[in-house]
Design an enzyme around this catalytic site. Structure first.
Site, PDB file in Angstrom:
ATOM      1  N   ARG A   1       0.801  -1.230   0.000  1.00 24.69           N
ATOM      2  CA  ARG A   1       0.000   0.000   0.000  1.00 24.69           C
ATOM      3  C   ARG A   1       0.834   1.280   0.000  1.00 24.69           C
ATOM      4  NH1 ARG A   1      -3.654  -1.193   4.919  1.00 24.69           N
ATOM      5  NH2 ARG A   1      -2.123  -2.829   5.294  1.00 24.69           N
TER       6      ARG A   1
ATOM      7  N   GLY B   1      -5.161  -7.663  16.409  1.00 25.35           N
ATOM      8  CA  GLY B   1      -5.409  -8.824  17.248  1.00 25.35           C
ATOM      9  C   GLY B   1      -5.949  -8.336  18.580  1.00 25.35           C
TER      10      GLY B   1
ATOM     11  N   ASN C   1      -3.392  -6.059  20.499  1.00 26.04           N
ATOM     12  CA  ASN C   1      -2.004  -6.493  20.480  1.00 26.04           C
ATOM     13  C   ASN C   1      -1.210  -5.527  19.595  1.00 26.04           C
ATOM     14  OD1 ASN C   1       0.391  -8.049  20.412  1.00 26.04           O
ATOM     15  ND2 ASN C   1      -0.329  -9.122  18.573  1.00 26.04           N
TER      16      ASN C   1
HETATM   17  C1  UD1 Z   1      -0.059  -8.407  13.551  1.00 28.31           C
HETATM   18  C2  UD1 Z   1      -0.537  -9.219  14.740  1.00 28.31           C
HETATM   19  C3  UD1 Z   1      -1.742  -8.552  15.363  1.00 28.31           C
HETATM   20  C4  UD1 Z   1      -1.384  -7.134  15.771  1.00 28.31           C
HETATM   21  C5  UD1 Z   1      -0.850  -6.365  14.581  1.00 28.31           C
HETATM   22  C6  UD1 Z   1      -0.315  -5.025  15.001  1.00 28.31           C
HETATM   23  C7  UD1 Z   1       0.016 -11.521  14.175  1.00 28.31           C
HETATM   24  C8  UD1 Z   1      -0.522 -12.816  13.690  1.00 28.31           C
HETATM   25  N1  UD1 Z   1      -0.886 -10.543  14.291  1.00 28.31           N
HETATM   26  O1  UD1 Z   1      -1.123  -8.454  12.606  1.00 28.31           O
HETATM   27  O2  UD1 Z   1      -2.179  -9.263  16.489  1.00 28.31           O
HETATM   28  O3  UD1 Z   1      -2.520  -6.486  16.289  1.00 28.31           O
HETATM   29  O4  UD1 Z   1       0.260  -7.082  13.959  1.00 28.31           O
HETATM   30  O5  UD1 Z   1       0.001  -4.286  13.854  1.00 28.31           O
HETATM   31  O6  UD1 Z   1       1.167 -11.413  14.474  1.00 28.31           O
HETATM   32  N2  UD1 Z   1       5.939  -9.832   8.812  1.00 28.31           N
HETATM   33  C9  UD1 Z   1       7.042 -10.505   8.353  1.00 28.31           C
HETATM   34  N3  UD1 Z   1       6.859 -11.744   7.818  1.00 28.31           N
HETATM   35  C10 UD1 Z   1       5.647 -12.343   7.725  1.00 28.31           C
HETATM   36  C11 UD1 Z   1       4.525 -11.616   8.182  1.00 28.31           C
HETATM   37  C12 UD1 Z   1       4.708 -10.376   8.731  1.00 28.31           C
HETATM   38  O7  UD1 Z   1       8.163 -10.022   8.418  1.00 28.31           O
HETATM   39  O8  UD1 Z   1       5.575 -13.465   7.220  1.00 28.31           O
HETATM   40  C13 UD1 Z   1       6.128  -8.488   9.392  1.00 28.31           C
HETATM   41  C14 UD1 Z   1       5.491  -7.418   8.529  1.00 28.31           C
HETATM   42  O9  UD1 Z   1       6.455  -6.875   7.660  1.00 28.31           O
HETATM   43  C15 UD1 Z   1       5.018  -6.411   9.539  1.00 28.31           C
HETATM   44  C16 UD1 Z   1       4.744  -7.230  10.786  1.00 28.31           C
HETATM   45  O10 UD1 Z   1       5.449  -8.446  10.612  1.00 28.31           O
HETATM   46  O11 UD1 Z   1       6.029  -5.487   9.854  1.00 28.31           O
HETATM   47  C17 UD1 Z   1       3.281  -7.452  11.038  1.00 28.31           C
HETATM   48  O12 UD1 Z   1       2.760  -8.162   9.953  1.00 28.31           O
HETATM   49  P1  UD1 Z   1       1.279  -7.929   9.449  1.00 28.31           P
HETATM   50  O13 UD1 Z   1       1.009  -8.880   8.362  1.00 28.31           O
HETATM   51  O14 UD1 Z   1       1.068  -6.489   9.204  1.00 28.31           O
HETATM   52  O15 UD1 Z   1       0.477  -8.395  10.749  1.00 28.31           O
HETATM   53  P2  UD1 Z   1      -0.998  -8.040  11.057  1.00 28.31           P
HETATM   54  O16 UD1 Z   1      -1.861  -8.938  10.278  1.00 28.31           O
HETATM   55  O17 UD1 Z   1      -1.224  -6.596  10.957  1.00 28.31           O
END
Ligand code: UD1
Ligand code: CA
Length: 454
Positions: A15, A138, A168
């Site tokens: 985005r 979360g 969270n």
């Molecule tokens: C996550 C949390 C959620 C929380 C939210 C806060 C989980 C399952 N959920 O959700 O509870 O409220 O963040 O913003 O953790 N990332 C990686 N590799 C991956 C997936 C994610 O490096 O495979 C990194 C992303 O770049 C990002 C962060 O982790 O910086 C969060 O990932 P995102 O997919 O945005 O998590 P949410 O679904 O928002």
């Protein structure tokens, strides 16, 4: 107790609509990931691991000089739990603190409280927040005794769970050995088909650990960036905080909402800054320095009692005490002004020393020059320092007077106390104390008349 810090930065940031990986977008001139790493370093971790994925080469290149980072590659984004697992070979013992490369403004003090909440490895510290609109996050599920028991993601939550407004933030501090074991137990049988880091909370509770929730002192500390709107909003918050710090430290700001700090501003007392100034790199201002509106200062050293008038662009230069600069002046790298030097409008100075009390007040270019003390450089003077291949130096002695519109064709030397006549093209050295002049003599054609319209 050893501290391991893992920063998740594998996300693409769709985005942002940009070819730049999300964590390389900047706040206050510094990549988002740089903010997180700098805060992490304030906690003196034994290990600092970054999980990277999308735009990996660019991310690695941007931080290639920072030798304290261990890099863990996450080839496919299978969820936050999967991401942390990629870091586990790099960490050992103690507590692991999990941070996010796109959450740039968390304060050190907040992370210290989160670490303290692990009770020396006996518990989990979880950073939560209470939001009026918790949509997308979360949710923190607590039991009848108000103990945290699990986290449920928005997409997996029941209507009742969706009504919970404790969310969270994602940041947590977890005993490392336990974390490793729980990560291996994660399954992806959920709404998003991902390995959720958040599922370790229920596993910890199952294994008898307490989860201590800690809140940041402000919502923005836990806010992440997914688009340019959020980037701009957190930039404003950063700048508002920086301006407040300056005010509290005694700097006068005409308007705290109209100053941008993209580096470090070191200052003395009685410094005043008018609207719309930008400070980049390391800028040092002495006592009693006044900066007019719309100035850009980058890597500057400014001594005491200097006045900088509006619309100046100053970079990698030094201004001695008592200097008067601008309006509309440009100091380029290597400009070194001694005390009480005046540099006026539409004057550009590059890689040159200007001696005590000298004046370069109007429409002038001084490059690769050494100008003595008490020199007056007339309007429209140009040091012709470049022949298309070579750069050459101009030397001007103390108390010389350079007439208006003089071209000094370098290499050339003007002796102490010498004068050059207005409009001269000086190609040979001008001896000390003498007038050197090189221009066509004026003649008068008597009786000549202008053509007349018929
Ligand atoms: C996550 C949390 C959620 C929380 C939210 C806060 C989980 C399952 N959920 O959700 O509870 O409220 O963040 O913003 O953790 N990332 C990686 N590799 C991956 C997936 C994610 O490096 O495979 C990194 C992303 O770049 C990002 C962060 O982790 O910086 C969060 O990932 P995102 O997919 O945005 O998590 P949410 O679904 O928002
Ligand atoms: Ca997110």
């Amino acid at each position: 107790m050893s501290l391991q810090i893992v920063v998740l930065a594998a996300g693409q940031g769709k985005r942002m609509y940009s070819s730049l990986p999300k964590v390389l977008h900047r706040i206050a001139g510094k990549p988002l990931l740089g903010h997180v790493l700098d805060t992490a370093r304030c906690l003196s971790p034994d290990q600092l691991v970054v999980v990277y994925g999308h735009g990996g080469d660019q991310v690695l290149a941007a931080f290639s000089e920072q030798q304290d980072i261990s890099w863990a590659h996450q080839a496919e984004q299978l969820g936050t739990g999967h991401a942390v697992r990629q870091a586990m070979p790099h960490v050992q013992g103690g507590v692991t603190l999990i941070l996010y490369g796109d959450v740039p403004l968390t304060r050190q003090e907040t992370l210290e409280r989160l670490l303290a909440a692990t009770d020396h490895c006996a518990a989990i510290g979880l950073l939560t927040d209470y939001l009026p609109d918790p949509t997308g996050y979360g949710r923190i599920v607590r039991d009848g005794a108000n103990r945290v028991v699990r986290i449920v993601e928005q997409k997996d939550a029941t209507a009742a769970e969706q009504a919970i407004n404790e969310i969270n933030t994602g940041m947590m501090a977890v005993p490392t050995a336990r974390l490793d074991a729980w990560l291996n137990e994660l399954r992806n049988d959920n709404a998003q088909g991902e390995y959720y880091l958040t599922d370790i909370i229920a596993l910890a509770v199952r294994d008898g650990l307490v989860v201590n929730a800690v809140q940041p002192s402000a919502h923005w500390e836990a806010e992440g960036i997914n688009n340019k709107l959020q980037l701009a909003q957190l930039e404003r918050i950063f700048q508002r905080n920086a301006a407040q710090d300056l005010l509290i430290a005694g700097v006068t700001l005409a308007d705290p909402a109209r100053i941008d700090l993209r580096g470090e501003l070191i200052h003395g007392q009685d410094v005043s800054i008018d609207v719309n100034c930008i400070f980049e790199g390391v800028v040092e201002l002495g006592n009693n320095v006044s900066i007019g509106a719309h100035c850009v200062l980058k890597n500057m050293k400014v001594a005491d009692n200097v006045t900088i008038q509006p619309f100046c662009h100053l970079e990698d230069a030094q201004i001695g005490a008592g200097g008067m600069i601008g309006p509309y002046a440009r100091l380029r790298p290597g400009a070194q002004l001694a005390e009480n030097v005046h540099v006026g409008n539409f004057v550009e100075i590059k890689k040159s020393e200007i001696g005590i009390g000298s004046k370069v007040n109007h429409l002038t270019y001084v490059g690769d020059a050494s100008v003595g003390a008490g020199v007056n450089v007339g309007a429209g003077t140009i040091t012709c320092n470049y022949d298309g291949v070579n750069k050459s130096r101009t030397i001007i002695g103390d108390n010389a007077f350079i007439g208006s519109n003089t071209c000094l064709v370098a290499p050339v030397e003007v002796g102490a106390g010498a004068t050059t006549g207005a409009g001269s093209v000086i190609t040979k050295n001008a001896p000390a104390g003498e007038l050197s002049i090189s221009r066509a003599r004026q003649s008068t054609v008597s009786g000549w008349s202008r053509p007349q319209k018929k």
